[in-house]
Enzyme design. Structure first.
Site, PDB file in Angstrom:
ATOM      1  N   HIS A   1       1.579   4.797  -2.620  1.00 36.77           N
ATOM      2  CA  HIS A   1       0.282   5.680  -3.512  1.00 36.77           C
ATOM      3  C   HIS A   1       1.285   6.559  -3.947  1.00 36.77           C
ATOM      4  O   HIS A   1       2.863   7.163  -3.389  1.00 36.77           O
ATOM      5  CB  HIS A   1       0.125   6.991  -3.031  1.00 36.77           C
ATOM      6  CG  HIS A   1      -1.149   6.558  -2.321  1.00 36.77           C
ATOM      7  ND1 HIS A   1      -2.179   6.473  -2.781  1.00 36.77           N
ATOM      8  CD2 HIS A   1      -1.994   6.006  -0.492  1.00 36.77           C
ATOM      9  CE1 HIS A   1      -3.901   5.871  -2.020  1.00 36.77           C
ATOM     10  NE2 HIS A   1      -2.729   5.878  -0.729  1.00 36.77           N
TER      11      HIS A   1
ATOM     12  N   HIS B   1       0.857  -1.355   0.222  1.00 33.46           N
ATOM     13  CA  HIS B   1      -0.217   0.376   0.348  1.00 33.46           C
ATOM     14  C   HIS B   1       0.664   0.987   0.197  1.00 33.46           C
ATOM     15  O   HIS B   1       1.729   2.062   0.803  1.00 33.46           O
ATOM     16  CB  HIS B   1      -0.627  -0.116   1.021  1.00 33.46           C
ATOM     17  CG  HIS B   1      -1.689   0.908   1.244  1.00 33.46           C
ATOM     18  ND1 HIS B   1      -3.155   0.581   1.476  1.00 33.46           N
ATOM     19  CD2 HIS B   1      -1.587   2.634   1.684  1.00 33.46           C
ATOM     20  CE1 HIS B   1      -3.973   1.459   1.495  1.00 33.46           C
ATOM     21  NE2 HIS B   1      -3.542   2.900   1.336  1.00 33.46           N
TER      22      HIS B   1
ATOM     23  N   ASP C   1       2.079   3.988   3.745  1.00 28.97           N
ATOM     24  CA  ASP C   1       0.975   5.049   3.071  1.00 28.97           C
ATOM     25  C   ASP C   1       1.552   5.770   1.120  1.00 28.97           C
ATOM     26  O   ASP C   1       1.932   6.037   0.714  1.00 28.97           O
ATOM     27  CB  ASP C   1       0.146   5.407   3.862  1.00 28.97           C
ATOM     28  CG  ASP C   1      -1.225   5.616   3.682  1.00 28.97           C
ATOM     29  OD1 ASP C   1      -1.488   5.476   1.783  1.00 28.97           O
ATOM     30  OD2 ASP C   1      -2.162   6.588   4.484  1.00 28.97           O
ATOM     31  N   ASP C   2       2.288   6.695   2.624  1.00 34.60           N
ATOM     32  CA  ASP C   2       2.427   7.780   2.281  1.00 34.60           C
ATOM     33  C   ASP C   2       4.035   9.016   2.478  1.00 34.60           C
ATOM     34  O   ASP C   2       3.898   9.391   3.210  1.00 34.60           O
ATOM     35  CB  ASP C   2       1.776   9.525   1.708  1.00 34.60           C
ATOM     36  CG  ASP C   2       0.217   9.057   0.612  1.00 34.60           C
ATOM     37  OD1 ASP C   2       0.448   8.213   0.116  1.00 34.60           O
ATOM     38  OD2 ASP C   2      -0.227   8.506   2.089  1.00 34.60           O
TER      39      ASP C   2
ATOM     40  N   HIS D   1      -9.924   1.467  -0.331  1.00 37.60           N
ATOM     41  CA  HIS D   1      -9.913   2.247   0.772  1.00 37.60           C
ATOM     42  C   HIS D   1     -10.643   2.234   1.606  1.00 37.60           C
ATOM     43  O   HIS D   1     -11.781   2.722   0.761  1.00 37.60           O
ATOM     44  CB  HIS D   1      -9.137   3.585   0.919  1.00 37.60           C
ATOM     45  CG  HIS D   1      -7.601   3.579   0.414  1.00 37.60           C
ATOM     46  ND1 HIS D   1      -7.608   3.472  -0.707  1.00 37.60           N
ATOM     47  CD2 HIS D   1      -6.566   4.559   1.015  1.00 37.60           C
ATOM     48  CE1 HIS D   1      -5.953   3.752  -0.762  1.00 37.60           C
ATOM     49  NE2 HIS D   1      -5.164   4.569   0.701  1.00 37.60           N
TER      50      HIS D   1
ATOM     51  N   GLU E   1     -10.965   3.903   7.524  1.00 30.47           N
ATOM     52  CA  GLU E   1      -9.590   4.535   8.191  1.00 30.47           C
ATOM     53  C   GLU E   1     -10.440   6.314   8.406  1.00 30.47           C
ATOM     54  O   GLU E   1      -9.725   5.812   9.782  1.00 30.47           O
ATOM     55  CB  GLU E   1      -9.104   5.135   6.913  1.00 30.47           C
ATOM     56  CG  GLU E   1      -7.639   6.470   7.453  1.00 30.47           C
ATOM     57  CD  GLU E   1      -7.106   6.714   5.958  1.00 30.47           C
ATOM     58  OE1 GLU E   1      -7.914   6.228   5.121  1.00 30.47           O
ATOM     59  OE2 GLU E   1      -5.724   7.443   6.149  1.00 30.47           O
TER      60      GLU E   1
HETATM   61  N1  ADE Z   1      -4.005   8.881  -0.662  1.00 33.55           N
HETATM   62  C1  ADE Z   1      -3.818   8.647  -0.329  1.00 33.55           C
HETATM   63  N2  ADE Z   1      -2.687   8.558   1.194  1.00 33.55           N
HETATM   64  C2  ADE Z   1      -4.534   8.289   0.695  1.00 33.55           C
HETATM   65  C3  ADE Z   1      -4.892   8.116   2.444  1.00 33.55           C
HETATM   66  N3  ADE Z   1      -4.111   7.324   3.436  1.00 33.55           N
HETATM   67  N4  ADE Z   1      -6.747   7.855   2.630  1.00 33.55           N
HETATM   68  C4  ADE Z   1      -7.544   8.393   1.199  1.00 33.55           C
HETATM   69  N5  ADE Z   1      -6.367   8.292   0.463  1.00 33.55           N
HETATM   70  C5  ADE Z   1      -5.107   8.666   0.390  1.00 33.55           C
HETATM   71 ZN    ZN Z   2      -3.368   5.126   0.666  1.00 32.63          ZN
END
Ligand code: ADE
Ligand code: ZN
Length: 326
Positions: free
Chosen positions: A10, A8, A269-270, A188, A191
């Site tokens: 992005h 996961h 994630d990011d 997703h 969350e």
């Molecule tokens: N896009 C990038 N990170 C995200 C996240 N944590 N939740 C939803 N969309 C995303």
């Molecule tokens: Zn994500």
């Protein structure tokens, strides 16, 4: 360093801030508003994060930019011990959902991934991902891009963006088209909304993995259903803590979900947005829950088993993990 598998990630969200600043300088764009004095991405909450993310993405205009981004991101992943990674790619940002433009972006990303595999041994695959708050119409166009390029490299279809907007069933057409094209599915959920959102993604989209999914813990009967059905959670503990869903790693439900039989995996994630790396995720979990190498090895193996790639690639990755633990 333990070998790791990430499911996961992005691609734009993994862009090092210095990389985006460099692109902005080349293109004479003023993006100073999205960085703080230390040069890190700066945002106030998840919804502001989405805006900053989209602003940073404005610098990524050409297939060549995406090729450079892919090399920069995979270098970071490989430095953290990642041997296999799946990343979310959005035709919204790569050619405005035009199929032939999307093919060019994808080609550049794949060439960069091949170069990273030759240099560092890291394997990348792609999951085409519409953005929920861009709406179901754009998601349909995205699904057509996905279907056109589905194969042994584009292996999945997902849904990211603002979970509070719209419902999974609004995207059922896109997910059906992706499934018919042979793509594996993730979404997703769980969350920013609770168990009902996770239930709806599984029921209405037929996904086999959930991005995050951690708030399933608020309904233990759902947790048991997920465990029983073998639905895999793409858990991103550092992301959840950085965005304030849980106050600390010790408060994060990953250990409880795992103890109740759910197949949990670990991703970033990011990563630069959340000041994390795969190495930090694994080390943080070992510290918070007293997990040892065998726990972390089990997480990496569960992640490899849940990968959307072809069986031969999956076996190759599992062998690499086994060798490290032998
Ligand atoms: N896009 C990038 N990170 C995200 C996240 N944590 N939740 C939803 N969309 C995303
Ligand atoms: Zn994500």
């Amino acid at each position: 360093m333990l070998p790791k598998v990430e499911l996961h990630l992005h691609l734009e969200g993994a862009a090092p801030p210095a990389f985006i600043r460099g692109l902005a300088a080349e293109k004479k764009m003023d993006l100073s508003g999205i960085f703080n004095a230390a040069g890190d991405y700066s945002y106030t909450d998840f919804w502001h994060f989405l805006k900053v993310y989209e602003a940073a993405t404005e610098t990524l205009k050409s297939p060549e930019d995406y090729g450079r981004l892919t090399r920069a991101v995979l270098a970071e992943s490989a430095a953290s011990g990642v041997v296999y990674s799946e990343c979310f790619l959005s035709p919204d940002f790569c050619g405005g959902r035009d199929v032939s433009a999307w093919r060019e972006f994808l080609q550049a990303i794949r060439e960069a991934a091949d170069a990273a595999e030759r240099a560092d041994g890291i394997v990348l695959r792609g999951i085409v991902t519409p953005i929920r708050h861009f709406g179901p119409e754009k998601a349909r166009e995205t699904a057509l891009c996905a279907a056109e390029t589905a194969g042994d490299w584009i292996v999945g279809f997902g849904l990211a963006g603002d979970e509070k907007i719209l419902e999974p069933k609004d995207f059922a057409w896109s997910f059906d088209a992706a499934r018919e094209a042979g793509l594996r599915l993730t979404c997703h959920a769980g969350e920013w909304r609770g168990p009902e959102s996770v239930r709806a993604a599984i029921r209405d989209l037929g996904v086999e993995r959930i991005g995050h999914g951690v708030r399933a813990i608020e309904d233990l009967s759902l947790v048991d259903e997920i465990a029983e059905a073998g639905v895999v959670l793409e858990v991103c503990p550092g992301s959840n803590v950085a965005l304030g869903i849980y106050p600390s790693l010790k408060d994060h439900p990953i250990a409880a979900l795992r103890a109740r039989g759910v197949a949990v995996t670990v991703s970033t994630d990011d990563p630069p947005f959340f000041h994390t790396t795969m190495e930090r995720e694994y080390a943080g979990l070992a510290d918070a829950f007293d997990w040892d190498e065998s726990d972390l090895g089990a997480i990496a193996a569960a992640s490899a088993r849940a990968a959307f790639c072809d069986p031969d690639t999956r076996e190759r990755i599992l062998k690499r993990l086994e060798k490290a633990h032998a």
